[in-house]
Design an enzyme around this catalytic site. Structure first.
Site, mmCIF file in Angstrom:
data_model
loop_
_atom_site.group_PDB
_atom_site.id
_atom_site.type_symbol
_atom_site.label_atom_id
_atom_site.label_comp_id
_atom_site.label_asym_id
_atom_site.label_seq_id
_atom_site.Cartn_x
_atom_site.Cartn_y
_atom_site.Cartn_z
ATOM 1 N N GLU A 33 2.307 -10.169 -5.485
ATOM 2 C CA GLU A 33 2.822 -8.873 -4.636
ATOM 3 C C GLU A 33 4.030 -8.449 -5.315
ATOM 4 O OE1 GLU A 33 3.550 -5.683 -2.960
ATOM 5 O OE2 GLU A 33 1.786 -6.691 -2.074
ATOM 6 N N GLY A 39 2.306 -5.028 2.796
ATOM 7 C CA GLY A 39 1.768 -3.838 2.404
ATOM 8 C C GLY A 39 2.133 -2.634 2.974
ATOM 9 N N VAL A 40 1.294 -1.383 2.849
ATOM 10 C CA VAL A 40 1.546 -0.361 3.465
ATOM 11 C C VAL A 40 1.735 -0.068 4.908
ATOM 12 C CG1 VAL A 40 0.745 1.982 4.044
ATOM 13 C CG2 VAL A 40 0.613 1.213 1.567
ATOM 14 N N CYS A 41 0.695 -1.096 5.663
ATOM 15 C CA CYS A 41 0.537 -1.352 6.875
ATOM 16 C C CYS A 41 1.756 -1.425 7.654
ATOM 17 C CB CYS A 41 -0.503 -2.035 7.444
ATOM 18 S SG CYS A 41 -0.638 -2.445 9.199
ATOM 19 N N LYS A 50 3.851 3.615 14.339
ATOM 20 C CA LYS A 50 3.666 3.391 15.757
ATOM 21 C C LYS A 50 4.783 3.044 16.730
ATOM 22 C CE LYS A 50 -0.449 3.526 15.000
ATOM 23 N NZ LYS A 50 -0.144 4.065 13.475
ATOM 24 N N ALA A 113 0.672 -7.283 -11.213
ATOM 25 C CA ALA A 113 -0.541 -8.028 -11.946
ATOM 26 C C ALA A 113 -1.254 -6.938 -12.818
ATOM 27 C CB ALA A 113 -1.503 -8.447 -10.770
ATOM 28 N N ALA A 177 -6.010 11.040 10.849
ATOM 29 C CA ALA A 177 -5.285 10.052 11.685
ATOM 30 C C ALA A 177 -3.644 10.332 11.396
ATOM 31 C CB ALA A 177 -5.599 8.785 11.526
ATOM 32 N N VAL A 262 -4.053 14.556 2.869
ATOM 33 C CA VAL A 262 -5.331 15.022 2.495
ATOM 34 C C VAL A 262 -6.496 13.810 2.113
ATOM 35 C CG1 VAL A 262 -4.762 17.168 2.296
ATOM 36 C CG2 VAL A 262 -4.810 15.815 0.221
ATOM 37 N N HIS A 437 -9.881 -3.214 39.656
ATOM 38 C CA HIS A 437 -9.173 -1.793 40.193
ATOM 39 C C HIS A 437 -7.741 -2.051 40.992
ATOM 40 C CE1 HIS A 437 -9.155 2.051 42.485
ATOM 41 N NE2 HIS A 437 -8.508 1.208 43.321
#
Length: 462
Positions: A33, A39-41, A50, A113, A177, A262, A437
């Site tokens: 890495e 990563g992106v997340c 979020k 890599a 999204a 896009v 409920h």
């Protein structure tokens, strides 16, 4: 002797998960890495976005606090402080991965890599060998030729996370999204939003009925939505940007900032000959795999965004578990049928399985059940009565084909539907399940009852 049993290229939500599972199964494992764990997340995608959405939601509630009997005067947004919190959340998550790597004795090889052979990786000139290779190199945003990124006024989602002030007028190209989530964030923070989508409705992959309902909620919240609209030209002036779009007639929109979202392109450029010719790579750079995440080359697996399939972090993670299990002697297959998705808008839109249109395309005799959140007591108690739940079944067998939720906490609720589909439950079994409920999840039971025309809290059907 190879240096490793498994080498994973990329440490995103697919890569780091596959590395841990490989190590758990006794494989000597390394991860290459070049930039950051998660990563992106974790760094410029899911988690930071979020974090912003949570703040935007809180800010929206503070503006309506009087309705709940709470008087809040002069609530103000501090973007610098929000940015600091975002960075802290990122650091906590990425630090956790690094600690997990150490606990499982996974080597993190920092660098870029280059892959020439199935069992060989070169990292900054150093040759490393492995019995198995898992490619998890992710993707990157697509650039529009007529609106190239300048990282200042024409930006992608990663630059959107770094804004220190919110422009007055923002154009968003693409209502997937990313586009829809940032529309909600910036609209909550007071910006004038112009959301442009070439296809007939926002969130084109989602069920049309729910996507159109969300579109109407957006418009009610003051978001300008242009669907079926193509960007024809863009003029970048000193003080503003003029976007020319083609709707029913040509329209010009003047904004201060443009977010372009896009689509994505797969990061497979690191794969060189002769391996590149042996792998089936599409025009977007996506690597072809089977349900075991195997490529056409023995010992080489690919997962996540680089295979151009789900573009979902949890999809990549599950693919990583499948790939690592098979790379270490197991036998596991990916089940995309029960892969859920969620767009964290206001309200959220979550789904699993087939849309109504897709079910009909596949030849099913389709039957549906629906229930509005406006008929749910808990939704009113928390002040979030917008939205509906739709369950899609096979009229011949009552098999659950898909569940689609537009409403508060939809992302949490969709897991119940995924479990039901995994267990091959029928709509009737969901209808006969007792739900707590008062909870939002009761809408799933009521929609299942409505499938049979027996929902207690729905008006009698004529």
């Amino acid at each position: 002797m190879a240096d490793y049993d498994v080498i994973v290229i990329g440490a995103g939500p697919g890569g780091y998960v596959s590395a841990i599972r490989s190590a758990q199964r006794g494989a000597k494992t390394a991860v290459v890495e070049k930039k950051y764990l998660g990563g992106v997340c974790l760094n410029i995608g899911c988690i930071p976005t979020k974090t912003l959405i949570n703040t935007a939601g809180l800010y929206r509630k503070l503006k309506k606090a009087d309705e709940f009997g709470i008087h809040v005067d002069n609530a103000q947004l501090d973007l610098n402080q929000l940015k600091q919190r975002k960075n802290k959340v990122i650091s906590l998550n990425t630090g956790g991965i690094e600690r997990l790597f150490k606990s499982y004795h996974i080597d993190w090889i920092k660098g870029e890599a280059t892959i020439h052979q199935p069992n060989e990786v070169t990292v900054d000139g150093k040759r490393i060998t492995s019995k198995n290779l898992i490619i998890a190199t992710g993707g990157r945003p697509v650039e529009l030729p007529i609106l190239p990124f300048d990282k200042k006024r024409i930006i992608d989602s990663s630059q959107a996370l770094e804004l220190t002030e919110i422009p007055k007028r923002i154009g968003i190209i693409g209502a997937g999204a990313i586009g829809c989530e940032f529309s909600c964030i910036w609209n909550s923070f007071g910006a004038e939003i112009h959301l442009i989508e070439m296809l007939p409705h926002i969130l084109p992959k989602e069920d049309e009925e729910l996507a159109k309902r969300l579109e109407s909620i957006f418009k009610k919240e003051g978001i300008h939505v242009y669907t079926g609209s193509k960007l024809k030209a863009a003029k970048i002036n000193d003080d503003d940007i003029v976007l020319s779009i083609e709707v029913s007639k040509n329209t010009e929109i003047t904004v201060d900032l443009v977010l372009v979202c896009v689509g994505m392109k797969c990061n497979s450029d690191c794969i060189q000959e002769p391996l590149r010719s042996a792998l089936k790579i599409n025009k977007k750079g996506g690597i072809a795999v089977n349900e075991k995440m195997e490529t056409g080359v023995p010992g080489v697996y690919a997962i996540g965004d680089v295979i151009d399939r789900t573009w979902l972090a949890h999809g990549a993670s599950n693919e990583g578990i499948v790939a690592s299990t098979n790379a270490t002697g197991g036998n596991k297959r990916m089940d995309y049928r029960i892969l859920p998705a969620c767009t964290f808008t206001f309200p959220e839109l979550a789904s699993v399985g087939l849309t109504e249109a897709k079910a009909k395309e596949q030849g099913y005799s389709v039957k549906t059940g629906k229930f509005l959140f406006s008929a749910n007591g808990r939704a009113h108690a928390i002040g979030e009565p917008e939205g509906m739940l739709k369950i899609i079944g096979d009229a011949r067998t009552d098999e659950i084909l898909g569940v689609h939720i537009l409403g508060p906490e939809a992302g949490e609720m969709i897991a119940t539907a995924s479990v039901a589909m995994k267990l091959e439950s029928t709509v009737e079994e969901l209808a006969e399940t007792i739900f707590t409920h008062p909870t939002l999840s009761e809408v799933l039971m009521e929609a299942s009852e409505d499938y049979y025309g027996m929902s207690i809290h729905s008006p009698a059907k004529k």
